[in-house]
Write an enzyme that holds these catalytic residues in place. Sequence first.
Site, PDB file in Angstrom:
ATOM      1  N   THR A  87       0.874  -1.172   0.000  1.00  0.00           N
ATOM      2  CA  THR A  87       0.000   0.000   0.000  1.00  0.00           C
ATOM      3  C   THR A  87       0.909   1.218   0.000  1.00  0.00           C
ATOM      4  OG1 THR A  87      -1.639  -1.180   1.305  1.00  0.00           O
ATOM      5  CG2 THR A  87      -1.842   1.214   1.211  1.00  0.00           C
ATOM      6  N   LYS A 162      -7.949   1.493  -3.177  1.00  0.00           N
ATOM      7  CA  LYS A 162      -7.647   1.070  -1.795  1.00  0.00           C
ATOM      8  C   LYS A 162      -7.806   2.238  -0.809  1.00  0.00           C
ATOM      9  CE  LYS A 162      -5.192  -1.007   1.611  1.00  0.00           C
ATOM     10  NZ  LYS A 162      -5.390  -2.268   2.251  1.00  0.00           N
ATOM     11  N   LYS A 237      -2.015   5.107   8.525  1.00  0.00           N
ATOM     12  CA  LYS A 237      -1.193   5.143   7.302  1.00  0.00           C
ATOM     13  C   LYS A 237      -2.087   5.364   6.072  1.00  0.00           C
ATOM     14  CE  LYS A 237       1.443   2.302   4.110  1.00  0.00           C
ATOM     15  NZ  LYS A 237       2.125   1.076   3.758  1.00  0.00           N
TER      16      LYS A 237
END
Length: 290
Positions: A87, A162, A237
């Site tokens: 990611t 995402k 994050k």
Amino acid sequence: MKIAFIGLGNMGAPMASNLSQAGHDLVGYDAAGVTVEGVSVATSGAAAADGADVVITMLPNGAILRAVADEVVPAMKDGALLLDCSTVDVDSARHVAKQAEAAGKMAVDAPVSGGIGGAAGGTLTFMAGGSAKAFALAEPLFDIMGQKAVHCGEAGAGQAAKICNNMVLGVTMAATCEAFALADKLGLDRQKMFDVVSTSSGYSWSMNAYCPAPGVGPTSPADNGYQPGFAAELMLKDLRLSQQAAESADADTPMGQLAEQLYSQFVDHEDGKGRDFSALLPRFEKRSRG
Ligand code: NAD
């Protein structure tokens, strides 16, 4: 296929292991010297990538991905695929894809959801960005490491999907937790609150599938002392990545911004680090309005 796997951490190690068990020829490299059964060890990322059909990366962030790509892309054979499952920020995903394509290689960004359990069980969901040809090359590997892969569009589209998803998740979890804490103060029973909201217009995955209140709804990390699950720092994050992307695309995301500030406070200044992201409920419970 000959597959190089770079970044054999909590996620990468079980993913590499599943590919090896499915009969692929795996060579791995991790900066921390991690080894995985069934995966031969290379002395560097470039050495692992040499001669590989596919190079998979599973790394902590975009800066590390860019550094690894600088080393690995020149070592890859023509037409080989760089498949990044980390990611990272959308800009890094696009940068690395451009770099690979300029050098005659292919690239797909394919971040995952499903966590460590999904990586071990081969049940991850992949959100992929890249050309149709590159996606088709990656698809049989997605089938081994996961249960679903969605081709979201061109380079960076996987990362975009995402972070948009996880921005929704961060916001709905925060709203669900503060609503439970308000219900407590109004003297409303938590089970009744769940029974109503989970079947009314306030329902969401956060309420219905991952209820942050212990003993209410399906079993979730709340029933296990808020052990992650999905750790608050990983949510932070992803919220930071969403705000970085919003900044870069000039998108107005006030709720995402508030969720980022809340998780930052929780993780960096309170007791959120190492707890599940649904542990915002006990945080709100203890607080008053001022
Ligand atoms: P991790 O920290 O356990 O693993 C990362 C690995 O990369 C480490 O073993 C580290 O030594 C290695 N590494 C760092 N720099 C390197 C370099 N230059 N060359 C080679 N190896 C290097 O992290 P993780 O939990 O496995 O997560 C990996 C990625 O997956 C992250 O981007 C994370 O956001 C994402 N992700 C994690 C989860 C989860 O539940 N853990 C869920 C979804 C997505």
